[in-house]
Scaffold this motif. Structure first.
Motif, short mmCIF file in Angstrom:
data_model
loop_
_atom_site.label_atom_id
_atom_site.label_comp_id
_atom_site.label_asym_id
_atom_site.label_seq_id
_atom_site.Cartn_x
_atom_site.Cartn_y
_atom_site.Cartn_z
N LYS A 20 4.89 2.50 7.10
CA LYS A 20 3.65 3.26 6.91
C LYS A 20 3.92 4.54 6.11
O LYS A 20 3.16 4.90 5.21
N ASN A 23 4.31 3.65 2.48
CA ASN A 23 3.04 3.27 1.85
C ASN A 23 2.18 4.51 1.58
O ASN A 23 1.56 4.65 0.54
N VAL A 24 2.14 5.41 2.58
CA VAL A 24 1.35 6.64 2.42
C VAL A 24 1.94 7.49 1.29
O VAL A 24 1.22 7.96 0.40
N LYS A 26 3.61 6.60 -1.23
CA LYS A 26 3.37 5.98 -2.53
C LYS A 26 1.96 6.33 -3.04
O LYS A 26 1.79 6.71 -4.21
N ILE A 27 1.00 6.24 -2.15
CA ILE A 27 -0.38 6.57 -2.54
C ILE A 27 -0.48 8.04 -2.92
O ILE A 27 -1.11 8.41 -3.91
N LEU A 154 -6.87 7.69 1.47
CA LEU A 154 -6.12 7.06 2.56
C LEU A 154 -7.07 6.53 3.65
O LEU A 154 -6.63 6.12 4.72
N ALA A 314 -3.94 7.81 9.12
CA ALA A 314 -4.06 6.74 8.12
C ALA A 314 -4.21 5.37 8.81
O ALA A 314 -3.70 5.16 9.90
N GLN A 316 -4.35 1.26 9.86
CA GLN A 316 -3.30 0.30 10.22
C GLN A 316 -2.88 -0.61 9.08
O GLN A 316 -1.78 -1.14 9.08
N GLU A 317 -3.78 -0.77 8.10
CA GLU A 317 -3.42 -1.66 6.98
C GLU A 317 -2.18 -1.15 6.25
O GLU A 317 -1.48 -1.90 5.59
N LEU A 318 -1.90 0.15 6.41
CA LEU A 318 -0.72 0.72 5.74
C LEU A 318 0.57 0.46 6.50
O LEU A 318 1.64 0.86 6.08
N GLU A 319 0.44 -0.20 7.65
CA GLU A 319 1.64 -0.51 8.44
C GLU A 319 2.27 -1.83 7.99
O GLU A 319 3.31 -2.24 8.49
N SER A 321 4.28 -4.32 5.68
CA SER A 321 5.30 -4.18 4.65
C SER A 321 5.22 -5.35 3.66
O SER A 321 4.61 -6.38 3.94
#
Ligand code: HAM
Length: 424
Positions: A20, A23-24, A26-27, A154, A314, A316-319, A321
């Motif tokens: 996560k 991913n965060v 990166k955004i 986010l 943020a 859960q979709e960002l969890e 991989s």
């Protein structure tokens, strides 16, 4: 037995949690580079004096929360509690006067000796953005909208933006004189913490959480009444432009922020879903800081987002991989070096390739690939290795003959075609 544990207020981020975070991050980096903001990296360790002068001696951060020690050369050093003072130092040091205005960001660990609780750590992380050399209200607006849009990107909802103006240095000192008089007269009605702040950092009393103090403060002189025409006009333009952009905000006249360097605009973004440590982003203008630190008179504005709090908010979709593209199952003296060679070749295609190194039975390795939900598998045993070939299968169609192919290690074009047809 080994009893080592991490220090209180610090945390380990294990691979599962880091999905996560990455991913965060990166955004965040994408959003910042789209706004043409450049990265700056400054040391984590600085001279203590930098923070005393930059943040202010009377602030909680400097008076109570810094990790300060003498190094082996007897110099007082401090683990940075925030990034703004370091950025200002780095720019002054590298010759700020000869440079055009700059839009900068940084991300990394900060250290404050606070009482740890949910959303509050002693080592935490910030994303900071600083616009150096920008005076106009438009830069205040860009900074605030940037923070707002990053949080929106986010998918964070229930956000509240609070704004205030602290006026310029003259406005503040006029107000402070009158406020100090009032505080002396009303001292006994204030809570103990606020009483202690009278001499050290009186403005901070304004954001006291004590109910009785808040009540009595309603009678205190207001900073707003001490603002010059120019400062008031600036603030009113800011509010008008935020309203035009449909960014909802509330005015909080008690918002003074915990660091001394702010002038004019101060703002915070909080979230209802965070509990007591609700502030996810804080920032404001600091037109006097660079000069106060020995540089030229250069205006600036910025903010910092607390990453731990951002991660909590943020979605859960960002969890999730990235899936493994190919899992290489291999066993045997001839097979293993060939599998290693193959994994290096495949990674050149920008594929996520995992080479099994366990030497376990084929069925165990197969199970691992299954558990990972790898998109495809390659199987290399000694039989295949002797023939300099391998088997590749699409995992969700393992039983379908058409999706399985035996490929010669030398025949890269067939492998490439297979990858293009099935994985890219
Ligand atoms: P700050 O308000 O002290 O501002 O910190 C910014 C954010 O860092 C807070 O809103 C919070 O999300 C996070 N934060 C602070 N302390 C902790 C902690 N102990 N644990 C977890 N998160 C924390 C600054 O640091 C300024 N340098 C911001 C700025 C940049 N102003 C102008 N430019």
């Amino acid at each position: 037995m080994n009893n080592f544990k991490n220090l209180r207020g610090t945390v380990d981020l294990l691979p599962e949690q880091l999905v996560k975070w990455q991913n965060v991050e990166k955004i965040l980096v994408e959003q910042l580079s789209r706004a043409s903001i450049k990265e700056i990296r400054t040391p984590i360790l600085e001279m203590t004096e930098l923070f005393i002068r930059g943040i202010g001696e009377g602030t909680d951060v400097v008076a109570k929360e810094m990790y300060t020690f003498l190094d082996r050369g007897e110099r007082s050093c401090t683990l940075r509690p925030e990034g703004t003072a370091s950025v200002a130092r780095a720019l002054i040091q590298s010759g700020i006067s000869s440079k055009p205005p700059q839009k900068l960001w940084y991300m990394g660990p900060m250290f404050r000796y606070e009482r740890p609780q949910a959303g509050r750590q002693r080592q935490f992380h910030q994303l900071g953005v600083e616009f150096i050399g920008y005076q106009s209200v438009r830069s205040d607006i860009e900074i605030i909208t940037l923070a707002w849009d990053i949080l929106a990107k986010l998918g964070i909802k229930e956000l509240n933006l609070e704004i205030n103006t602290l006026g310029d240095i003259d406005d503040r000192s006029n107000f402070q004189k009158s406020f100090l008089n009032w505080l002396e007269i009303n001292k006994n009605f204030l809570d103990l913490d606020s009483q202690k702040r009278i001499n050290k950092n009186p403005l901070r009393i304004l954001d006291s959480k004590n109910v009785q103090t808040r009540e009595i403060l309603k009678e205190a002189p207001k900073l707003l009444d001490f603002l010059s025409e120019k400062s008031l006009e600036r603030y009113s333009t800011l509010k008008k432009q935020l309203a035009m952009l449909k960014i909802p905000f509330v005015q909080n006249y008690n918002l003074v922020r915990g660091l001394d360097y702010y002038t004019h605009t101060a703002f915070e973004i909080t979230s209802g879903s965070l509990g007591s440590q609700a502030t996810v982003c804080g920032g404001g203008r600091y037109d006097g800081l660079i000069e106060q630190m020995g540089g030229p008179k250069i205006p600036a504005i910025g903010f910092a987002i607390g990453l731990e709090r951002l991660i909590l908010l943020a979605g859960q979709e960002l969890e999730i991989s990235r899936k493994t593209d190919i899992y290489i199952i291999n066993q045997g003296l001839q097979a293993e070096p060939l599998a290693l060679e193959l994994s290096r070749k495949l990674r050149r295609y920008d594929l996520l390739v995992e080479l099994d190194l366990t030497g376990a039975s084929f069925s165990k390795q197969f199970k691992k690939a299954n558990k990972l939900k790898s998109k495809s598998i390659i199987i290399v045993g000694d039989d295949e290795a002797n023939k300099k070939e391998f088997v590749i299968k699409l995992f969700d169609k393992v039983n379908s003959e058409s999706k399985e192919e035996t490929i010669s290690i030398k025949n890269e074009s067939i492998l490439e075609k297979w990858i293009q047809n099935n994985l890219l």
